[in-house]
Motif scaffolding. Structure first.
Motif, mmCIF file in Angstrom:
data_model
loop_
_atom_site.group_PDB
_atom_site.id
_atom_site.type_symbol
_atom_site.label_atom_id
_atom_site.label_comp_id
_atom_site.label_asym_id
_atom_site.label_seq_id
_atom_site.Cartn_x
_atom_site.Cartn_y
_atom_site.Cartn_z
ATOM 1 N N LEU A 321 0.803 -1.212 0.000
ATOM 2 C CA LEU A 321 0.000 0.000 0.000
ATOM 3 C C LEU A 321 0.839 1.267 0.000
ATOM 4 O O LEU A 321 0.296 2.375 0.002
ATOM 5 C CB LEU A 321 -0.936 0.008 1.217
ATOM 6 C CG LEU A 321 -1.853 -1.217 1.353
ATOM 7 C CD1 LEU A 321 -2.689 -1.115 2.610
ATOM 8 C CD2 LEU A 321 -2.740 -1.367 0.117
ATOM 9 N N GLY A 322 2.175 1.114 0.032
ATOM 10 C CA GLY A 322 3.057 2.266 0.033
ATOM 11 C C GLY A 322 3.258 2.852 1.409
ATOM 12 O O GLY A 322 2.507 2.566 2.359
ATOM 13 N N GLU A 323 4.320 3.633 1.562
ATOM 14 C CA GLU A 323 4.649 4.294 2.821
ATOM 15 C C GLU A 323 4.757 3.313 3.989
ATOM 16 O O GLU A 323 4.324 3.588 5.102
ATOM 17 C CB GLU A 323 3.625 5.391 3.148
ATOM 18 C CG GLU A 323 3.572 6.497 2.094
ATOM 19 C CD GLU A 323 2.563 7.571 2.443
ATOM 20 O OE1 GLU A 323 1.752 7.372 3.372
ATOM 21 O OE2 GLU A 323 2.588 8.634 1.778
ATOM 22 N N GLY A 324 5.344 2.134 3.709
ATOM 23 C CA GLY A 324 5.567 1.145 4.746
ATOM 24 C C GLY A 324 4.347 0.355 5.159
ATOM 25 O O GLY A 324 4.386 -0.361 6.169
ATOM 26 N N ARG A 325 3.268 0.433 4.383
ATOM 27 C CA ARG A 325 2.032 -0.260 4.738
ATOM 28 C C ARG A 325 1.756 -1.413 3.769
ATOM 29 O O ARG A 325 2.078 -1.329 2.585
ATOM 30 C CB ARG A 325 0.853 0.711 4.728
ATOM 31 C CG ARG A 325 0.976 1.863 5.721
ATOM 32 C CD ARG A 325 -0.113 2.882 5.496
ATOM 33 N NE ARG A 325 0.003 3.459 4.148
ATOM 34 C CZ ARG A 325 -0.992 4.087 3.522
ATOM 35 N NH1 ARG A 325 -2.185 4.190 4.119
ATOM 36 N NH2 ARG A 325 -0.805 4.585 2.312
ATOM 37 N N SER A 326 1.156 -2.488 4.297
ATOM 38 C CA SER A 326 0.795 -3.626 3.456
ATOM 39 C C SER A 326 -0.452 -4.305 4.002
ATOM 40 O O SER A 326 -0.773 -4.185 5.188
ATOM 41 C CB SER A 326 1.946 -4.638 3.369
ATOM 42 O OG SER A 326 2.177 -5.237 4.631
ATOM 43 N N LEU A 327 -1.140 -5.023 3.124
ATOM 44 C CA LEU A 327 -2.341 -5.772 3.495
ATOM 45 C C LEU A 327 -2.218 -7.179 2.941
ATOM 46 O O LEU A 327 -1.941 -7.361 1.747
ATOM 47 C CB LEU A 327 -3.595 -5.097 2.950
ATOM 48 C CG LEU A 327 -4.926 -5.821 3.209
ATOM 49 C CD1 LEU A 327 -5.225 -5.869 4.710
ATOM 50 C CD2 LEU A 327 -6.062 -5.150 2.453
ATOM 51 N N GLY A 328 -2.398 -8.182 3.804
ATOM 52 C CA GLY A 328 -2.335 -9.569 3.384
ATOM 53 C C GLY A 328 -3.660 -10.272 3.587
ATOM 54 O O GLY A 328 -4.388 -9.984 4.543
ATOM 55 N N TYR A 355 -2.915 -6.444 8.453
ATOM 56 C CA TYR A 355 -2.490 -5.109 8.053
ATOM 57 C C TYR A 355 -1.222 -4.750 8.816
ATOM 58 O O TYR A 355 -1.170 -4.876 10.044
ATOM 59 C CB TYR A 355 -3.589 -4.090 8.362
ATOM 60 C CG TYR A 355 -3.191 -2.646 8.076
ATOM 61 C CD1 TYR A 355 -3.194 -2.154 6.789
ATOM 62 C CD2 TYR A 355 -2.805 -1.799 9.118
ATOM 63 C CE1 TYR A 355 -2.833 -0.841 6.511
ATOM 64 C CE2 TYR A 355 -2.439 -0.486 8.854
ATOM 65 C CZ TYR A 355 -2.456 -0.015 7.556
ATOM 66 O OH TYR A 355 -2.093 1.285 7.302
ATOM 67 N N ARG A 356 -0.195 -4.316 8.083
ATOM 68 C CA ARG A 356 1.078 -3.960 8.696
ATOM 69 C C ARG A 356 1.466 -2.536 8.287
ATOM 70 O O ARG A 356 1.281 -2.138 7.129
ATOM 71 C CB ARG A 356 2.185 -4.933 8.284
ATOM 72 C CG ARG A 356 1.978 -6.360 8.765
ATOM 73 C CD ARG A 356 3.130 -7.265 8.349
ATOM 74 N NE ARG A 356 2.998 -8.607 8.902
ATOM 75 C CZ ARG A 356 2.355 -9.591 8.302
ATOM 76 N NH1 ARG A 356 1.782 -9.381 7.119
ATOM 77 N NH2 ARG A 356 2.276 -10.790 8.863
#
Length: 400
Positions: A321-328, A355-356
């Protein structure tokens, strides 16, 4: 008394360290995590907050000698009636404490002795179980041999139980050889011996196997397999061990932001616990949280599958998701590996959403929500309540 002894010990290390060491580093971790699960048998909805606090000291001495000491406190919020009256430090322990002769990352030979974490091959069989607040460490030694830049061979000897110690009735050990070859990707070859001498049953389980990880422009993949042999001798029945595990994973980048993974694991099972052969694969000292769903419904295999093994087919997706964010998003379907004589071996399906967010350097925020849909074998074979389950958590992880 415990608090005072620990304080004095750490103080001496900090004060004396610089005089004897070429370099001393301090590190720490604070990791609170809120969890809620519904239902828990007999309790309904359960919610709690746990926290891990770690403090570590690493010292580099002369002649490539290094020392590492890591203290750990694990507790649940509210478990003490009040810190004014309860100050026993029940959750405080030594997580790691070892000395190493030689540089494990550069020298041809090195030796590490003491309490230490061990994590090999994705932690399928030997892992540190970092997800749990307490984690896992082993008492013993590791000898590392580097015959070349592309080959690493570790020899392990860990003591898991000693009947000489107070309150311990069994002698238990883990020995192993684990080699990693950086050829056409990464190839691991290993042999492990798990022994237990107990009052009623003696165990000798040998596990041999391999793991291959590689990649191309189109995909990355992992193939692994292991076979277990040995015997279990009891006062009534002696059984030979013959079990296996196979696993495969392939991942591909669907776009700059989206990765998809297809995943399959098969752990053999036993549909007749009364004969003279154990066919259920044992995951030994694995980090099972990484493999069989984040709800941890199958942490103890084969116990939590009634010795009938497990099949796990999963489809996973991860969005950057950019800016250090991700969704699994991971979707598992679980079946018993040994379903002979059963109307169905289907245990159920689990969906994990994670969500990280890398909030800052050394600061991570993670939240997850999981849902398990129970199928027939979940209750009829394993004896669990015939109910779907929900689990959620939110965690802050700060390391420095």
């Amino acid at each position: 008394m415990i608090d005072r002894a620990v304080t004095v010990a750490v103080g001496l290390l900090v004060v004396a360290g610089p005089a004897a060491a070429q370099q001393v580093e301090l590190a720490g971790q604070v990791r609170p995590r809120f969890e809620v699960r519904d239902p828990v048998e007999g309790l309904g909805t359960v919610e709690f907050t746990s926290m891990r606090t770690r403090a570590a000291l690493a010292a580099s001495l002369d002649r490539s000698v290094s020392v590492f000491v890591q203290l750990q406190d694990v507790r649940i919020f509210g478990e003490e009636s009040g810190t004014l009256t309860d100050y026993s430090a029940d959750g405080l322990d030594l997580h790691q404490g070892w000395v190493e002769l030689g540089d494990a990352e550069a020298d041809r030979w090195s030796l590490r002795v003491g309490r230490q974490e061990a994590a090999y091959g994705g932690e399928r069989l030997v892992g540190a179980v970092g997800w749990t607040q307490q984690g896992r460490s082993f008492d013993g030694l590791r000898v590392r041999f580097r015959p070349s830049d592309d080959v690493v061979v570790d020899g392990l000897a860990f003591r898991l139980g000693n009947s000489f110690a107070t309150g311990i009735s069994e002698d238990e050990s883990l020995y192993g050889i684990y080699s990693t070859l950086a050829a056409a990707g990464s190839l691991d070859l290993y042999g492990l011996l798990h022994t237990r001498v107990a009052t009623f049953t003696d165990l000798s389980r040998v596990t041999v196997g391999g793991r291959w990880v590689s990649e191309s422009d189109a995909a990355t993949w992992r193939l692994e397999g292991a076979y277990q042999g040995g015997d279990s001798d009891g006062p009534v029945l002696s059984r030979n061990i013959s079990a296996f595990m196979i696993g495969a994973r392939v991942s591909t980048q669907l776009s700059d932001d989206l990765t998809a993974t297809l995943w399959y694991d098969h752990l053999s099972g036993d549909d007749d616990p009364t004969d003279d052969e154990i066919r259920a694969f044992d995951t030994l000292f694995a980090t099972n949280h990484k493999f069989y769903g984040y709800m941890d419904l199958f942490l103890n295999i084969p116990a939590q599958t009634a010795g009938r093994g497990l099949q796990d087919l999963a489809v996973k997706a991860s969005w950057d998701l950019g800016e250090g964010r991700s969704l699994g998003a991971d979707l598992h379907t679980f079946h018993l590996a040994a379903a002979d004589g059963l109307e169905t071996g289907r245990l159920g399906e689990e969906l994990d959403l994670t969500y990280r967010w890398g909030y800052a350097s050394g600061v991570g925020l993670t939240a997850g929500l999981s849902y398990f849909v129970a199928a027939d074998a979940w209750s009829t074979v394993l004896g669990n309540p015939d109910e779907d389950q929900v689990w959620g958590y939110a965690m802050v992880d700060v390391t420095f």
